[in-house]
Scaffold this active site. Structure first.
Site, short mmCIF file in Angstrom:
data_model
loop_
_atom_site.label_atom_id
_atom_site.label_comp_id
_atom_site.label_asym_id
_atom_site.label_seq_id
_atom_site.Cartn_x
_atom_site.Cartn_y
_atom_site.Cartn_z
N ASP A 39 0.85 -1.19 0.00
CA ASP A 39 0.00 0.00 0.00
C ASP A 39 0.89 1.24 0.00
OD1 ASP A 39 -3.21 0.53 0.95
OD2 ASP A 39 -1.80 2.20 1.14
N ILE A 40 0.47 2.25 -0.75
CA ILE A 40 1.27 3.48 -0.89
C ILE A 40 1.24 4.31 0.39
CG2 ILE A 40 -0.51 5.06 -1.77
CD1 ILE A 40 1.50 5.76 -4.04
N ASN A 97 -12.83 -3.38 2.35
CA ASN A 97 -13.83 -2.33 2.50
C ASN A 97 -14.79 -2.37 1.32
OD1 ASN A 97 -12.58 -1.23 4.83
ND2 ASN A 97 -11.07 -0.20 3.56
N GLU A 105 -12.36 3.24 -1.27
CA GLU A 105 -11.99 4.40 -2.10
C GLU A 105 -11.57 4.02 -3.51
OE1 GLU A 105 -10.57 7.97 0.47
OE2 GLU A 105 -9.21 6.31 0.84
N VAL A 106 -11.04 2.82 -3.68
CA VAL A 106 -10.61 2.40 -5.03
C VAL A 106 -11.59 1.35 -5.55
CG1 VAL A 106 -8.78 1.32 -6.37
CG2 VAL A 106 -8.18 2.87 -4.50
N HIS A 110 -10.04 -5.21 -3.61
CA HIS A 110 -8.73 -5.42 -2.99
C HIS A 110 -8.92 -5.88 -1.56
CE1 HIS A 110 -9.90 -1.20 -2.68
NE2 HIS A 110 -9.29 -1.14 -1.50
N HIS A 112 -6.92 -5.97 1.98
CA HIS A 112 -5.77 -5.43 2.72
C HIS A 112 -5.24 -6.52 3.64
CE1 HIS A 112 -6.80 -1.01 2.15
NE2 HIS A 112 -7.98 -1.55 1.90
P1 AMP Z 1 -9.82 1.32 0.29
O1 AMP Z 1 -10.19 2.47 1.20
O2 AMP Z 1 -10.13 0.00 0.93
O3 AMP Z 1 -10.42 1.48 -1.09
O4 AMP Z 1 -8.25 1.34 0.18
C1 AMP Z 1 -7.56 1.85 -0.92
C2 AMP Z 1 -6.10 1.75 -0.58
O5 AMP Z 1 -5.36 1.92 -1.77
C3 AMP Z 1 -5.59 2.79 0.42
O6 AMP Z 1 -5.04 2.13 1.55
C4 AMP Z 1 -4.55 3.57 -0.39
O7 AMP Z 1 -3.45 3.98 0.39
C5 AMP Z 1 -4.16 2.57 -1.44
N1 AMP Z 1 -3.63 3.12 -2.67
C6 AMP Z 1 -4.14 4.12 -3.43
N2 AMP Z 1 -3.38 4.33 -4.51
C7 AMP Z 1 -2.37 3.44 -4.45
C8 AMP Z 1 -1.24 3.15 -5.28
N3 AMP Z 1 -1.00 3.84 -6.41
N4 AMP Z 1 -0.40 2.16 -4.91
C9 AMP Z 1 -0.63 1.47 -3.77
N5 AMP Z 1 -1.66 1.69 -2.94
C10 AMP Z 1 -2.52 2.66 -3.28
#
Ligand code: AMP
Length: 125
Positions: A39-40, A97, A105-106, A110, A112
Site C-alpha cells: 500500500d502506498i 472495505n 476508495e478504489v 482489494h 488489505h
Molecule cells: P480502500 O479504502 O479499501 O479502497 O483502500 C484503498 C487503498 O489503496 C488505500 O489504503 C490507499 O493507500 C491505497 N492506494 C491508493 N493508490 C495506491 C497506489 N498507487 N499504490 C498502492 N496503494 C494505493
C-alpha cells in the site's frame, strides 16, 4: 471519496492502471490471476493489497459475478501472499472495505493484509 460498490467497472481506476503497467507498484506477488503490492500509504509495518486481475469493483461484485474458479484462485492467492510474507505465525489482519459505509476508495476489489504488530480493536473509530 467512497465509491459505489454496485457501479460499472471503471477502467481508469488506479489499480486497473497498475495492472496495465501504467503506474508503478511495489510488487510482492503475481500470478496469472492476482497481483499483490505494498500500500502506498501503509497503516501498519506491513500493509499489502491483494487484487484479482479481473474487472471486479468490490467484494459484492466479485462474490456475485466471478466464477468459482476465480474466487477459489483469489482466496488461495491471498493466503499465499500472507505465507510468503511471513505473516501467518505472528498473525495478521485482513480487510476488504465495501462501498460508502465500508469507506472503499478504489473501485477495484482489494484485500488489505496488515501485519508486523499487534492489533486490538476490530473496528476502531
Ligand atoms: P480502500 O479504502 O479499501 O479502497 O483502500 C484503498 C487503498 O489503496 C488505500 O489504503 C490507499 O493507500 C491505497 N492506494 C491508493 N493508490 C495506491 C497506489 N498507487 N499504490 C498502492 N496503494 C494505493
Amino acid at each position: 471519496m467512497p465509491i459505489d460498490p454496485t457501479a460499472a467497472y471503471d477502467d481508469g481506476n488506479v489499480f486497473a492502471r497498475i495492472l496495465r503497467g501504467e503506474l508503478p507498484c511495489r510488487k510482492v506477488y503475481e500470478d496469472a490471476h492476482a497481483l499483490a503490492f505494498h500500500d502506498i500509504n501503509p497503516q501498519a509495518p506491513v500493509h499489502i493489497l491483494v487484487i484479482p486481475k479481473g474487472r471486479y469493483v468490490s467484494w459484492d461484485d466479485f462474490s456475485a459475478k466471478a466464477s468459482d474458479e476465480e474466487i477459489a484462485h483469489f482466496i488461495r492467492a491471498v493466503g499465499a501472499v500472507a505465507r510468503q510474507e511471513g505473516l501467518v505465525e505472528p498473525g495478521y489482519r485482513m480487510l476488504a472495505n465495501v462501498g460508502q459505509h465500508g469507506h472503499q476508495e478504489v473501485p477495484h476489489l482489494h484485500v488489505h493484509l496488515f501485519g508486523g504488530r499487534q492489533f486490538y480493536a476490530m473496528v476502531p473509530e
